[in-house]
Design a protein around this motif. Structure first.
Motif, PDB file in Angstrom:
ATOM      1  N   GLN A  18      -2.924   0.967  -7.921  1.00 54.76           N
ATOM      2  CA  GLN A  18      -1.903   1.970  -8.219  1.00 54.76           C
ATOM      3  C   GLN A  18      -1.617   2.826  -6.987  1.00 54.76           C
ATOM      4  OE1 GLN A  18      -4.554   1.253 -10.167  1.00 54.76           O
ATOM      5  NE2 GLN A  18      -3.482   0.255 -11.844  1.00 54.76           N
ATOM      6  N   ARG A  19      -2.644   3.135  -6.208  1.00 52.74           N
ATOM      7  CA  ARG A  19      -2.417   3.876  -4.966  1.00 52.74           C
ATOM      8  C   ARG A  19      -1.575   3.047  -4.005  1.00 52.74           C
ATOM      9  NH1 ARG A  19      -7.883   5.341  -5.723  1.00 52.74           N
ATOM     10  NH2 ARG A  19      -8.540   3.862  -4.132  1.00 52.74           N
ATOM     11  N   LEU A  20      -1.838   1.733  -3.950  1.00 55.46           N
ATOM     12  CA  LEU A  20      -1.048   0.855  -3.101  1.00 55.46           C
ATOM     13  C   LEU A  20       0.411   0.869  -3.538  1.00 55.46           C
ATOM     14  CD1 LEU A  20      -0.685  -1.334  -0.930  1.00 55.46           C
ATOM     15  CD2 LEU A  20      -1.222  -3.006  -2.714  1.00 55.46           C
ATOM     16  N   SER A  21       0.651   0.805  -4.835  1.00 60.31           N
ATOM     17  CA  SER A  21       2.029   0.837  -5.348  1.00 60.31           C
ATOM     18  C   SER A  21       2.733   2.122  -4.934  1.00 60.31           C
ATOM     19  CB  SER A  21       2.045   0.719  -6.873  1.00 60.31           C
ATOM     20  OG  SER A  21       1.554  -0.516  -7.282  1.00 60.31           O
ATOM     21  N   GLY A  22       2.027   3.246  -5.048  1.00 59.79           N
ATOM     22  CA  GLY A  22       2.611   4.521  -4.642  1.00 59.79           C
ATOM     23  C   GLY A  22       2.909   4.561  -3.153  1.00 59.79           C
ATOM     24  N   PHE A  23       1.996   4.011  -2.352  1.00 58.34           N
ATOM     25  CA  PHE A  23       2.211   3.954  -0.906  1.00 58.34           C
ATOM     26  C   PHE A  23       3.436   3.094  -0.583  1.00 58.34           C
ATOM     27  CE2 PHE A  23       1.598   1.564   3.038  1.00 58.34           C
ATOM     28  CZ  PHE A  23       1.599   2.606   3.948  1.00 58.34           C
ATOM     29  N   LEU A  24       3.519   1.902  -1.195  1.00 59.90           N
ATOM     30  CA  LEU A  24       4.667   1.022  -0.946  1.00 59.90           C
ATOM     31  C   LEU A  24       5.973   1.653  -1.412  1.00 59.90           C
ATOM     32  CD1 LEU A  24       3.214  -2.472  -1.877  1.00 59.90           C
ATOM     33  CD2 LEU A  24       3.744  -1.598   0.396  1.00 59.90           C
ATOM     34  N   GLN A  25       5.914   2.367  -2.519  1.00 64.94           N
ATOM     35  CA  GLN A  25       7.118   3.032  -3.025  1.00 64.94           C
ATOM     36  C   GLN A  25       7.649   4.010  -1.979  1.00 64.94           C
ATOM     37  OE1 GLN A  25       6.509   5.671  -6.331  1.00 64.94           O
ATOM     38  NE2 GLN A  25       8.685   5.732  -6.828  1.00 64.94           N
ATOM     39  N   LYS A  26       6.767   4.800  -1.404  1.00 60.52           N
ATOM     40  CA  LYS A  26       7.199   5.771  -0.399  1.00 60.52           C
ATOM     41  C   LYS A  26       7.609   5.091   0.907  1.00 60.52           C
ATOM     42  CE  LYS A  26       4.377   9.429  -2.268  1.00 60.52           C
ATOM     43  NZ  LYS A  26       3.056  10.000  -2.252  1.00 60.52           N
ATOM     44  N   ALA A  27       6.801   4.146   1.369  1.00 60.24           N
ATOM     45  CA  ALA A  27       7.067   3.497   2.660  1.00 60.24           C
ATOM     46  C   ALA A  27       8.351   2.679   2.638  1.00 60.24           C
ATOM     47  CB  ALA A  27       5.894   2.602   3.047  1.00 60.24           C
ATOM     48  N   LEU A  28       8.662   2.073   1.513  1.00 57.53           N
ATOM     49  CA  LEU A  28       9.837   1.197   1.425  1.00 57.53           C
ATOM     50  C   LEU A  28      11.025   1.860   0.734  1.00 57.53           C
ATOM     51  CD1 LEU A  28       7.931  -2.044   0.388  1.00 57.53           C
ATOM     52  CD2 LEU A  28       8.754  -1.432   2.675  1.00 57.53           C
ATOM     53  N   ASP A  29      10.865   3.132   0.366  1.00 61.26           N
ATOM     54  CA  ASP A  29      11.906   3.858  -0.362  1.00 61.26           C
ATOM     55  C   ASP A  29      12.363   3.052  -1.588  1.00 61.26           C
ATOM     56  OD1 ASP A  29      13.625   5.960  -0.953  1.00 61.26           O
ATOM     57  OD2 ASP A  29      15.280   5.044   0.156  1.00 61.26           O
ATOM     58  N   ALA A  30      11.388   2.649  -2.390  1.00 61.80           N
ATOM     59  CA  ALA A  30      11.648   1.805  -3.565  1.00 61.80           C
ATOM     60  C   ALA A  30      11.471   2.604  -4.849  1.00 61.80           C
ATOM     61  CB  ALA A  30      10.687   0.618  -3.560  1.00 61.80           C
ATOM     62  N   PRO A  65      16.472 -12.603  -5.815  1.00 61.37           N
ATOM     63  CA  PRO A  65      15.334 -12.773  -4.913  1.00 61.37           C
ATOM     64  C   PRO A  65      14.174 -11.879  -5.346  1.00 61.37           C
ATOM     65  CG  PRO A  65      17.342 -12.303  -3.684  1.00 61.37           C
ATOM     66  CD  PRO A  65      17.660 -12.118  -5.122  1.00 61.37           C
ATOM     67  N   HIS A  66      12.972 -12.444  -5.337  1.00 63.45           N
ATOM     68  CA  HIS A  66      11.804 -11.684  -5.770  1.00 63.45           C
ATOM     69  C   HIS A  66      10.531 -12.258  -5.148  1.00 63.45           C
ATOM     70  CE1 HIS A  66      12.346 -14.969  -8.672  1.00 63.45           C
ATOM     71  NE2 HIS A  66      11.029 -15.039  -8.630  1.00 63.45           N
ATOM     72  N   THR A  67       9.484 -11.456  -5.212  1.00 63.52           N
ATOM     73  CA  THR A  67       8.170 -11.818  -4.693  1.00 63.52           C
ATOM     74  C   THR A  67       7.120 -11.367  -5.690  1.00 63.52           C
ATOM     75  OG1 THR A  67       8.872 -11.593  -2.397  1.00 63.52           O
ATOM     76  CG2 THR A  67       6.519 -11.374  -2.815  1.00 63.52           C
ATOM     77  N   ALA A  68       6.065 -12.157  -5.809  1.00 62.77           N
ATOM     78  CA  ALA A  68       4.906 -11.753  -6.614  1.00 62.77           C
ATOM     79  C   ALA A  68       3.783 -11.368  -5.653  1.00 62.77           C
ATOM     80  CB  ALA A  68       4.461 -12.881  -7.527  1.00 62.77           C
ATOM     81  N   TYR A  69       3.339 -10.129  -5.740  1.00 62.98           N
ATOM     82  CA  TYR A  69       2.227  -9.630  -4.937  1.00 62.98           C
ATOM     83  C   TYR A  69       0.986  -9.763  -5.807  1.00 62.98           C
ATOM     84  CZ  TYR A  69      -0.581  -6.475  -2.109  1.00 62.98           C
ATOM     85  OH  TYR A  69      -1.556  -5.934  -1.321  1.00 62.98           O
ATOM     86  N   MET A  70       0.065 -10.633  -5.440  1.00 63.19           N
ATOM     87  CA  MET A  70      -1.066 -10.921  -6.320  1.00 63.19           C
ATOM     88  C   MET A  70      -2.409 -10.644  -5.662  1.00 63.19           C
ATOM     89  SD  MET A  70       0.052 -14.179  -8.547  1.00 63.19           S
ATOM     90  CE  MET A  70      -1.313 -13.770  -9.597  1.00 63.19           C
ATOM     91  N   THR A  71      -3.301 -10.054  -6.447  1.00 61.05           N
ATOM     92  CA  THR A  71      -4.685  -9.950  -6.005  1.00 61.05           C
ATOM     93  C   THR A  71      -5.381 -11.276  -6.265  1.00 61.05           C
ATOM     94  OG1 THR A  71      -5.287  -8.986  -8.131  1.00 61.05           O
ATOM     95  CG2 THR A  71      -4.854  -7.474  -6.322  1.00 61.05           C
ATOM     96  N   THR A  72      -5.130 -11.895  -7.425  1.00 51.78           N
ATOM     97  CA  THR A  72      -5.684 -13.198  -7.779  1.00 51.78           C
ATOM     98  C   THR A  72      -5.015 -13.645  -9.072  1.00 51.78           C
ATOM     99  OG1 THR A  72      -7.737 -14.443  -8.138  1.00 51.78           O
ATOM    100  CG2 THR A  72      -7.610 -12.269  -9.134  1.00 51.78           C
TER     101      THR A  72
END
Length: 131
Positions: A18-30, A65-72
């Protein structure tokens, strides 16, 4: 128009993902779409979509267009499948079929490690970029 939407199972939970999602949201303006709360979004407002976990893949507009970001891949469906009793495996088999169907339609996979990349290839037969 926003260009990127991160689709997440529940970004309100607290943890590393969830922290990663928040970081990506801010960094990518998403924007982030939370599938647990079911807040609607209009796919026409976005150019690109990133599923931040495997349940989010089921909410991707597959014509964009889409991407799946997966841990596993979900370990309970694959790695631990044969350790369950037969009656659990029967129900899990249906979830595996559904998972395989949706994952076969993903444009690109991104993995968090080489181990995850290998699991994605073994499970879905798709290459993943490691970041």
């Amino acid at each position: 128009m926003k260009t990127l939407l991160l689709i997440h199972n529940d970004p309100r939970s607290f943890g590393g993902y969830q922290r990663l999602s928040g970081f990506l949201q801010k960094a990518l303006d998403a924007d982030i779409y939370n599938i647990k709360t079911g807040e609607g979004y209009n796919p026409d407002d976005y150019d690109y979509f990133v599923a931040m976990d495997d349940p989010s893949v089921y909410k991707l507009p597959l014509d964009r267009p889409h991407t799946a970001y997966m841990t596993t891949p979900r370990r309970s469906l694959y790695d631990m499948y044969y350790t369950n009793p037969w009656y659990i495996r029967a129900a899990t088999w249906l979830l595996r079929v559904r998972d395989q169907h949706y994952m076969s339609k993903v444009n690109d996979f991104v993995a968090i490690s080489h181990t995850s990349r290998i699991r994605i290839f073994k499970t879905y037969g798709k290459e993943a970029e490691v970041i």
